[in-house]
Motif scaffolding. Structure first.
Motif, PDB file in Angstrom:
ATOM      1  N   GLU A   8       8.229  16.163  15.596  1.00  0.00           N
ATOM      2  CA  GLU A   8       8.227  16.789  14.272  1.00  0.00           C
ATOM      3  C   GLU A   8       9.631  17.245  13.876  1.00  0.00           C
ATOM      4  O   GLU A   8      10.061  17.042  12.741  1.00  0.00           O
ATOM      5  CB  GLU A   8       7.256  17.974  14.233  1.00  0.00           C
ATOM      6  CG  GLU A   8       5.798  17.605  14.410  1.00  0.00           C
ATOM      7  CD  GLU A   8       5.412  17.292  15.864  1.00  0.00           C
ATOM      8  OE1 GLU A   8       6.108  17.734  16.802  1.00  0.00           O
ATOM      9  OE2 GLU A   8       4.416  16.574  16.050  1.00  0.00           O
ATOM     10  N   THR A   9      10.345  17.876  14.795  1.00  0.00           N
ATOM     11  CA  THR A   9      11.705  18.325  14.500  1.00  0.00           C
ATOM     12  C   THR A   9      12.617  17.129  14.260  1.00  0.00           C
ATOM     13  O   THR A   9      13.447  17.143  13.355  1.00  0.00           O
ATOM     14  CB  THR A   9      12.251  19.203  15.640  1.00  0.00           C
ATOM     15  OG1 THR A   9      11.387  20.335  15.796  1.00  0.00           O
ATOM     16  CG2 THR A   9      13.663  19.675  15.353  1.00  0.00           C
ATOM     17  N   GLU A  11      11.808  14.208  13.067  1.00  0.00           N
ATOM     18  CA  GLU A  11      11.506  13.661  11.743  1.00  0.00           C
ATOM     19  C   GLU A  11      12.028  14.576  10.633  1.00  0.00           C
ATOM     20  O   GLU A  11      12.506  14.104   9.603  1.00  0.00           O
ATOM     21  CB  GLU A  11      10.014  13.413  11.601  1.00  0.00           C
ATOM     22  CG  GLU A  11       9.550  12.234  12.429  1.00  0.00           C
ATOM     23  CD  GLU A  11       8.065  11.964  12.328  1.00  0.00           C
ATOM     24  OE1 GLU A  11       7.396  12.528  11.433  1.00  0.00           O
ATOM     25  OE2 GLU A  11       7.567  11.172  13.148  1.00  0.00           O
ATOM     26  N   ARG A  12      11.974  15.893  10.831  1.00  0.00           N
ATOM     27  CA  ARG A  12      12.493  16.838   9.836  1.00  0.00           C
ATOM     28  C   ARG A  12      14.004  16.680   9.681  1.00  0.00           C
ATOM     29  O   ARG A  12      14.523  16.639   8.570  1.00  0.00           O
ATOM     30  CB  ARG A  12      12.134  18.268  10.231  1.00  0.00           C
ATOM     31  CG  ARG A  12      12.643  19.329   9.255  1.00  0.00           C
ATOM     32  CD  ARG A  12      12.195  20.734   9.663  1.00  0.00           C
ATOM     33  NE  ARG A  12      12.438  21.070  11.051  1.00  0.00           N
ATOM     34  CZ  ARG A  12      13.609  21.471  11.545  1.00  0.00           C
ATOM     35  NH1 ARG A  12      14.670  21.569  10.761  1.00  0.00           N
ATOM     36  NH2 ARG A  12      13.721  21.794  12.823  1.00  0.00           N
ATOM     37  N   LEU A  13      14.710  16.574  10.806  1.00  0.00           N
ATOM     38  CA  LEU A  13      16.156  16.373  10.757  1.00  0.00           C
ATOM     39  C   LEU A  13      16.487  15.047  10.073  1.00  0.00           C
ATOM     40  O   LEU A  13      17.407  14.973   9.247  1.00  0.00           O
ATOM     41  CB  LEU A  13      16.758  16.399  12.161  1.00  0.00           C
ATOM     42  CG  LEU A  13      16.761  17.739  12.874  1.00  0.00           C
ATOM     43  CD1 LEU A  13      17.174  17.561  14.337  1.00  0.00           C
ATOM     44  CD2 LEU A  13      17.674  18.740  12.179  1.00  0.00           C
ATOM     45  N   ARG A  15      14.611  13.276   7.882  1.00  0.00           N
ATOM     46  CA  ARG A  15      14.276  13.320   6.454  1.00  0.00           C
ATOM     47  C   ARG A  15      15.310  14.132   5.669  1.00  0.00           C
ATOM     48  O   ARG A  15      15.744  13.738   4.590  1.00  0.00           O
ATOM     49  CB  ARG A  15      12.884  13.901   6.248  1.00  0.00           C
ATOM     50  CG  ARG A  15      12.466  13.968   4.775  1.00  0.00           C
ATOM     51  CD  ARG A  15      10.990  14.236   4.616  1.00  0.00           C
ATOM     52  NE  ARG A  15      10.184  13.135   5.069  1.00  0.00           N
ATOM     53  CZ  ARG A  15       9.968  12.025   4.374  1.00  0.00           C
ATOM     54  NH1 ARG A  15      10.528  11.867   3.206  1.00  0.00           N
ATOM     55  NH2 ARG A  15       9.195  11.069   4.841  1.00  0.00           N
ATOM     56  N   GLY A  16      15.731  15.262   6.196  1.00  0.00           N
ATOM     57  CA  GLY A  16      16.722  16.093   5.507  1.00  0.00           C
ATOM     58  C   GLY A  16      18.041  15.378   5.324  1.00  0.00           C
ATOM     59  O   GLY A  16      18.676  15.482   4.266  1.00  0.00           O
ATOM     60  N   GLU A  19      17.408  12.688   2.577  1.00  0.00           N
ATOM     61  CA  GLU A  19      17.278  13.313   1.258  1.00  0.00           C
ATOM     62  C   GLU A  19      18.621  13.812   0.738  1.00  0.00           C
ATOM     63  O   GLU A  19      18.892  13.752  -0.454  1.00  0.00           O
ATOM     64  CB  GLU A  19      16.257  14.453   1.320  1.00  0.00           C
ATOM     65  CG  GLU A  19      14.837  13.947   1.463  1.00  0.00           C
ATOM     66  CD  GLU A  19      13.824  15.060   1.685  1.00  0.00           C
ATOM     67  OE1 GLU A  19      14.221  16.217   1.952  1.00  0.00           O
ATOM     68  OE2 GLU A  19      12.612  14.750   1.624  1.00  0.00           O
ATOM     69  N   THR A  69      21.013  23.155  10.942  1.00  0.00           N
ATOM     70  CA  THR A  69      19.569  22.940  10.882  1.00  0.00           C
ATOM     71  C   THR A  69      18.911  22.791  12.247  1.00  0.00           C
ATOM     72  O   THR A  69      17.745  23.127  12.411  1.00  0.00           O
ATOM     73  CB  THR A  69      19.283  21.674  10.045  1.00  0.00           C
ATOM     74  OG1 THR A  69      20.000  21.773   8.813  1.00  0.00           O
ATOM     75  CG2 THR A  69      17.819  21.529   9.739  1.00  0.00           C
ATOM     76  N   HIS A  70      19.647  22.310  13.216  1.00  0.00           N
ATOM     77  CA  HIS A  70      19.100  22.029  14.544  1.00  0.00           C
ATOM     78  C   HIS A  70      18.657  23.329  15.211  1.00  0.00           C
ATOM     79  O   HIS A  70      19.267  24.371  15.034  1.00  0.00           O
ATOM     80  CB  HIS A  70      20.179  21.346  15.389  1.00  0.00           C
ATOM     81  CG  HIS A  70      19.626  20.459  16.443  1.00  0.00           C
ATOM     82  ND1 HIS A  70      18.907  20.929  17.519  1.00  0.00           N
ATOM     83  CD2 HIS A  70      19.694  19.117  16.604  1.00  0.00           C
ATOM     84  CE1 HIS A  70      18.557  19.921  18.279  1.00  0.00           C
ATOM     85  NE2 HIS A  70      19.026  18.801  17.742  1.00  0.00           N
TER      86      HIS A  70
END
Length: 98
Positions: A8-9, A11-13, A15-16, A19, A69-70
């Protein structure tokens, strides 16, 4: 490239970064087993690798994003220069990160 402790993390990194146009593509790799020394102890952890495709111009911003962000105290952030590649693909990376 970076690693993190959950899909999940990762994929979040990824995607950000996409984007924010910090990378043209981010690939989340299957779990890997990392063995490393941390705080004077040998640790073993399951991690997910994230490979970001970006331009040299955007790298500093991508690194700043990952550091902010990490969730690791000292995240792995490694850049490997591209010495050759398909012209069309490299053009696409440049367009997507501009």
């Amino acid at each position: 490239m970076t690693t993190t402790d959950s899909e999940e993390t990762a994929e979040r990194l990824a995607r950000g970064a996409i984007e924010g146009r910090l990378a043209a593509c981010a690939q989340v790799g299957a779990p890997v087993t990392s063995v490393y020394r941390w705080n004077d102890a040998v640790e073993t952890a399951r991690e997910w690798q994230v490979l970001f495709k970006t331009s040299q111009v955007r790298y500093p911003e991508l690194e700043r994003y990952l550091l902010q962000t990490h969730d690791y105290d000292t995240p792995e952030i490694i850049a490997t220069p591209i010495t050759r590649g398909g012209a069309g693909y490299l053009s696409w990376v440049a367009e997507e990160t501009s």
